[in-house]
Design an enzyme around this catalytic site. Structure first.
Site, short mmCIF file in Angstrom:
data_model
loop_
_atom_site.label_atom_id
_atom_site.label_comp_id
_atom_site.label_asym_id
_atom_site.label_seq_id
_atom_site.Cartn_x
_atom_site.Cartn_y
_atom_site.Cartn_z
N GLY A 10 -7.19 -11.94 15.35
CA GLY A 10 -5.95 -11.46 14.76
C GLY A 10 -4.92 -12.56 14.60
CB ALA A 58 -3.20 -2.86 17.20
CE1 TYR A 59 -8.92 2.31 12.57
CE2 TYR A 59 -6.82 2.24 11.43
CZ TYR A 59 -8.15 2.58 11.45
OH TYR A 59 -8.71 3.20 10.37
CE1 TYR A 123 -0.76 0.11 13.15
CE2 TYR A 123 1.40 0.16 12.12
CZ TYR A 123 0.47 -0.48 12.90
OH TYR A 123 0.75 -1.70 13.45
CE LYS A 127 0.97 -0.79 17.59
NZ LYS A 127 0.16 -1.73 18.41
#
Length: 290
Positions: A10, A58-59, A123, A127
């Site tokens: 990432g 994270a997604y 999303y 989160k």
């Protein structure tokens, strides 16, 4: 300090690898580490026994999350709780990255940490659930929300604009969504500043939410123009930008119209602030176009 970072490829993880040479960094990633597998999280942290965990992975597929809410919740909503419990068991605090998407995007003010949350998509909801799960885990922690992340690494808006400009003379870019462009390298520096402060003063500023984003705000169309201005100066690709309303660029997941974040609390607590977004953008474009 031994720091376990979730993720390896990432933008923030790669930025930490570049900036974190003063520390022993351990990167936890597949196949041995899976955010959707609580057992792998516990084993990885137990085996590493770090002094600090940076929860960076994270997604992040915002549109795809609308079709995969269960997976997004497992990774974004539940994993931070597993990370927190495992970290607490070895006495390690956690710094967790979150997002402006926890807000509903209303108004024109820069969001402060105490403002009410109200995510408008899967999303953002996942989160926010992750923030809550970490806070309830028993781990000493800091939650750091950021926005509009870009870097020389991975996929991001800056790299997409430069790639498109290689084959197009003009682009339509949304003009009615505002936020703070934030370099992942600046995020890495900020997270390392937290680590350094906790080395000197364990527990300082823990169990709190912070915002950290580039200094100054803009909209996507003007952000694109700034990218091309910087690229053009270096002989790189550029093109004309026409600003369009969000209604002319529909996406599966609704984006917040206002993603501005107020980062004053982070600066006051940890003595670290981001550069102006234009400065960090210029440095990134310089790396990308040579």
């Amino acid at each position: 300090m031994k720091i376990l970072v979730t993720g390896r490829e990432g933008q923030v993880a790669r930025s930490l690898a570049e900036r974190g040479s003063a520390h022993e960094l351990v990167f936890a990633a597949r196949p041995d580490f899976d955010l959707a597998d609580a057992g792998s999280i516990a084993r990885t942290i137990e085996n590493a026994r770090p002094d600090l965990v940076i929860s960076a992975a994270a997604y992040t597929a915002v549109d795809q999350a609308e079709d995969e809410p269960e997976l997004a919740m497992a990774i974004n909503g539940e994993a931070p709780g597993h990370i927190g419990r495992a970290a607490a068991s070895v006495g390690a605090p956690v710094v967790h990255l979150s997002t402006d998407y926890v807000f509903d995007g209303s108004g024109e003010h820069a969001w402060r940490e105490e403002d009410p949350t109200g995510p408008i998509g899967v999303y953002g909801r996942t989160k926010l659930a992750g923030e809550q799960a970490l806070a309830a885990s028993g781990a000493a922690h800091a939650i750091v929300r950021t926005a509009w992340v870009y870097s020389p690494f991975g996929n991001n808006f800056v790299k997409t604009m430069l790639r498109l400009a290689e084959s197009r003379d003009a682009l339509n870019v949304v003009k009615d969504q505002y936020g703070n462009p934030t370099s992942a390298l600046d995020i890495a520096d900020a997270l390392l500043a937290v680590a350094g402060r906790w080395q000197d003063a364990p527990g300082h500023g823990t169990n709190a939410v912070y915002h950290f984003a580039g200094t100054g705000s803009t909209n996507w169309a003007d952000f694109a123009r700034a990218i091309f201005d910087s690229s053009r100066k270096r002989g790189g690709p550029s093109c004309e930008v026409t600003g369009i309303p969000s209604s002319d660029y529909p996406t599966k997941a609704q984006r917040p119209a206002n993603s501005r974040l107020d980062s004053a609390k982070f600066a006051d607590t940890f003595g670290h602030a981001a550069p102006r977004w234009q400065e960090s953008l210029d440095a990134t474009v310089a790396r990308l176009v040579g």
